[in-house]
Scaffold this motif. Structure first.
Motif, short mmCIF file in Angstrom:
data_model
loop_
_atom_site.label_atom_id
_atom_site.label_comp_id
_atom_site.label_asym_id
_atom_site.label_seq_id
_atom_site.Cartn_x
_atom_site.Cartn_y
_atom_site.Cartn_z
N ILE A 53 -6.80 -14.82 14.65
CA ILE A 53 -6.95 -14.08 13.50
C ILE A 53 -7.96 -13.32 13.40
O ILE A 53 -8.35 -12.12 13.22
CB ILE A 53 -6.49 -14.79 12.26
CG1 ILE A 53 -4.92 -14.92 12.07
CG2 ILE A 53 -6.96 -14.00 11.11
CD1 ILE A 53 -4.83 -16.15 11.13
N LEU A 54 -9.29 -14.15 13.79
CA LEU A 54 -10.50 -13.72 13.74
C LEU A 54 -11.06 -12.92 15.03
O LEU A 54 -12.24 -12.38 14.98
CB LEU A 54 -11.42 -14.83 13.42
CG LEU A 54 -11.23 -15.60 12.03
CD1 LEU A 54 -12.20 -16.78 12.02
CD2 LEU A 54 -11.40 -14.50 10.98
N TYR A 93 -6.08 -1.54 10.34
CA TYR A 93 -7.30 -2.22 11.52
C TYR A 93 -8.46 -1.79 11.32
O TYR A 93 -8.33 -0.52 11.20
CB TYR A 93 -6.43 -2.51 12.79
CG TYR A 93 -7.42 -3.00 13.64
CD1 TYR A 93 -7.68 -4.32 13.89
CD2 TYR A 93 -7.95 -1.83 14.71
CE1 TYR A 93 -8.80 -4.75 14.99
CE2 TYR A 93 -8.71 -2.42 15.82
CZ TYR A 93 -9.34 -3.95 15.74
OH TYR A 93 -9.81 -4.20 16.96
N GLY A 94 -9.62 -2.37 11.00
CA GLY A 94 -11.03 -1.72 11.33
C GLY A 94 -11.10 -0.92 10.04
O GLY A 94 -11.08 -1.21 8.94
N HIS A 97 -8.54 -0.21 7.28
CA HIS A 97 -8.36 -1.47 6.54
C HIS A 97 -9.35 -1.62 5.53
O HIS A 97 -9.22 -1.75 4.24
CB HIS A 97 -8.16 -2.54 7.17
CG HIS A 97 -8.21 -3.95 6.65
ND1 HIS A 97 -9.22 -4.82 6.25
CD2 HIS A 97 -6.93 -4.53 5.83
CE1 HIS A 97 -8.86 -5.64 5.38
NE2 HIS A 97 -7.24 -5.57 5.43
N ARG A 98 -10.43 -1.31 5.64
CA ARG A 98 -11.97 -1.52 5.13
C ARG A 98 -11.57 -0.62 4.07
O ARG A 98 -11.88 -0.98 2.88
CB ARG A 98 -13.11 -1.40 5.71
CG ARG A 98 -13.42 -2.66 6.84
CD ARG A 98 -14.90 -2.55 7.38
NE ARG A 98 -14.95 -1.60 8.15
CZ ARG A 98 -14.81 -1.32 9.62
NH1 ARG A 98 -14.36 -2.66 10.23
NH2 ARG A 98 -15.13 -0.44 10.33
N ARG A 99 -11.33 0.70 4.21
CA ARG A 99 -11.32 1.55 2.93
C ARG A 99 -10.17 1.37 2.18
O ARG A 99 -10.41 1.35 0.95
CB ARG A 99 -10.75 3.22 3.92
CG ARG A 99 -10.62 4.07 2.86
CD ARG A 99 -10.34 5.49 3.86
NE ARG A 99 -9.28 5.46 4.64
CZ ARG A 99 -8.06 5.52 4.38
NH1 ARG A 99 -7.27 5.78 3.06
NH2 ARG A 99 -7.04 5.45 5.40
N LEU A 100 -9.11 0.94 2.53
CA LEU A 100 -7.98 0.63 1.71
C LEU A 100 -8.20 -0.76 1.03
O LEU A 100 -8.05 -0.40 -0.34
CB LEU A 100 -6.51 0.44 2.45
CG LEU A 100 -6.22 1.67 3.14
CD1 LEU A 100 -4.74 1.47 4.12
CD2 LEU A 100 -5.63 2.55 1.95
N ARG A 101 -8.79 -1.69 1.51
CA ARG A 101 -9.19 -2.85 0.72
C ARG A 101 -10.29 -2.70 -0.23
O ARG A 101 -10.19 -3.16 -1.38
CB ARG A 101 -9.66 -3.88 1.60
CG ARG A 101 -9.43 -5.29 0.94
CD ARG A 101 -9.88 -6.46 1.93
NE ARG A 101 -10.02 -7.84 1.29
CZ ARG A 101 -8.97 -8.50 1.02
NH1 ARG A 101 -7.71 -8.49 1.91
NH2 ARG A 101 -9.16 -10.02 0.84
N GLY A 349 -10.22 -14.60 6.84
CA GLY A 349 -10.80 -13.22 7.24
C GLY A 349 -10.43 -12.07 6.45
O GLY A 349 -10.43 -12.24 5.39
N VAL A 350 -10.74 -10.94 7.36
CA VAL A 350 -10.79 -9.60 6.21
C VAL A 350 -9.17 -9.40 5.62
O VAL A 350 -9.04 -8.63 4.94
CB VAL A 350 -10.94 -8.46 7.07
CG1 VAL A 350 -12.65 -8.63 7.54
CG2 VAL A 350 -10.25 -8.28 8.21
N HIS A 351 -8.38 -9.85 6.63
CA HIS A 351 -6.75 -9.96 5.72
C HIS A 351 -6.27 -10.94 4.99
O HIS A 351 -5.16 -11.03 4.41
CB HIS A 351 -5.89 -9.49 6.79
CG HIS A 351 -6.12 -8.30 7.50
ND1 HIS A 351 -5.09 -7.29 7.32
CD2 HIS A 351 -6.45 -8.04 8.72
CE1 HIS A 351 -5.65 -6.26 8.17
NE2 HIS A 351 -6.18 -6.76 8.86
#
Length: 410
Positions: A53-54, A93-94, A97-101, A349-351
């Motif tokens: 995952i990481l 991903y990447g 993903h950061r923008r949406l989160r 992790g990020v997800h």
């Protein structure tokens, strides 16, 4: 050692713990077939799953899957489109993903969750009153009467879903989890998603409120940070994940306590905390057993196997949570006295699941309220008569018939 022929997973999820044990016996990484014959790697250990995952070489973006272009010509793979053919935090991903989160995270703060507590308590009170009105001796399905309507009503209030849309919204979300659906049924549900969620957006544009749908619409209309597809698919993810995990968490916790009466006695006597019950339930029976899919960006040598670039990887939370190397030789059993240890029920992790605090909050309110109201609660059928939800993804009971007993109901 990697098994030579892929192991076909049961699409009904009839015995997820047993299937997990059998896969672990075959090795740390096992080739499996998902419904329709989709090939993937199943990961059978806590540390190995964490490592994958990481790993930055593992993506959630379908464009890294070598078979994605075949999906359109494979009707039997239609069920996976609802999981991969979307644009939200689950499937990106990447940077995307950061923008949406980053857009969503402020809406799931501890402050906002705490502000929901009166709503949660009100809904619980109404549902318990309805259950108390059932004639003595008549079974009550806990899922239909309590475990499902509570988180569904909470998430619909949080997102401002109007009453006239709620039944169809719930049906859509349950259909996504059904991995036994025919290609025709899966395609029909995708069409419903493409109709109902835009209808919700249109309704909220006409009737804005203090809710998360309105906030997402504002983010879409006032900037270029969110596309129309991302708005729709983010609503799909958050409404589905925002209730499905809690439905199964409540049902699985009640089932665990009723089938472990000595631990239930200790809980009701204050010897075991409700927090311990919730965490052990999340470990022992995570609401999501297997989550499709992640993909290798490059070849990865791990766990005695080679995952080739473009291969699919199943995120196996149940297998990780039942790993004896992490949780001891009794990892397959429910024990709320177990010392706290890391579990992966909400990911890592990020997800990691953004709604985990809300799920815990609802369960920690719903469970003591249920047993306070009905202290003589018991199963109405034999444990071997209970049916799992038809899914290898979701981990919960399709029905949980209970007798409320002779204790206080008022």
């Amino acid at each position: 050692m990697v098994s030579a022929a892929p192991v076909v997973l049961d699409p009904f999820g009839s015995d997820l713990p047993g299937e997990t044990r059998r896969l672990r016996d075959l090795g740390p990484l096992v080739l499996v077939e998902l419904p329709g014959g989709i090939p993937a790697w199943a990961v059978n250990g806590h540390e190995l799953l964490k490592e994958l995952i990481l790993n930055p070489l593992v993506s959630k973006d379908k464009r890294h899957w070598r078979l994605w272009e075949e999906v359109g010509s494979r009707p039997e793979w239609m069920w996976v489109v609802g999981w991969l053919g979307v644009r939200n935090m689950l499937s990106t991903y990447g940077a995307d993903h950061r923008r949406l989160r980053k857009l969503i995270a402020p809406s799931f703060t501890a402050r906002r969750s705490k502000a929901l507590q009166p709503t949660i308590e009100r809904i619980i009170g109404e549902l318990l009153d309805d259950m108390a009105a059932v004639p003595a001796g008549e079974p009550v399905d806990l899922r239909a009467a309590y475990a499902h309507p509570l988180p569904m009503r909470v998430i619909c209030e949080l997102f401002g879903v109007p009453d006239h849309m709620r039944v169809e919204m719930a049906q859509i979300m349950e259909a996504i989890m059904d991995t036994t659906a025919t290609p025709e049924a899966a395609a029909a549900n995708l069409q419903r998603i493409a109709t109902v969620l835009p209808a919700l957006v249109a309704y909220k544009r006409e009737n804005p409120g203090d809710d998360l749908t309105t906030e997402l619409i504002d983010a879409r209309d006032q900037s270029d940070r969110l596309t129309d597809d991302e708005l729709r698919d983010t609503l799909l993810l958050l409404i589905a994940a925002g209730h499905e995990t809690t439905v199964n968490l409540i049902g699985n916790a009640v089932h665990a306590l009723l089938t472990h009466p000595e631990q239930l006695r200790q809980v009701l006597a204050g010897e075991i905390s409700w927090e311990a019950v919730v965490e052990e339930t999340l470990r022992w029976a995570p609401s999501i057993a297997n989550l499709p899919l992640r993909f290798a960006i490059e070849d990865i040598e791990i766990g005695g196997a080679r995952i080739a670039a473009g291969d699919a990887i199943l995120t196996t939370y149940l297998a990780a949570n039942h790993d004896p190397a992490q949780h001891g030789q009794d990892a397959g059993g429910f024990d709320a006295t177990r010392p706290p240890d890391e579990h992966l029920a909400f990911g890592i992790g990020v997800h990691r699941c953004i709604g985990a605090p809300l799920a815990r909050q609802e369960a920690l309110t719903a469970l003591p309220a249920l047993f306070d109201r009905f202290p003589d609660l018991r199963l109405a059928v034999g444990e071997d008569e209970l049916k799992h939800v038809p899914s290898f993804i979701a981990h919960g009971w399709g029905e949980l018939p209970l007798l409320l007993g002779d204790g206080p109901r008022g």
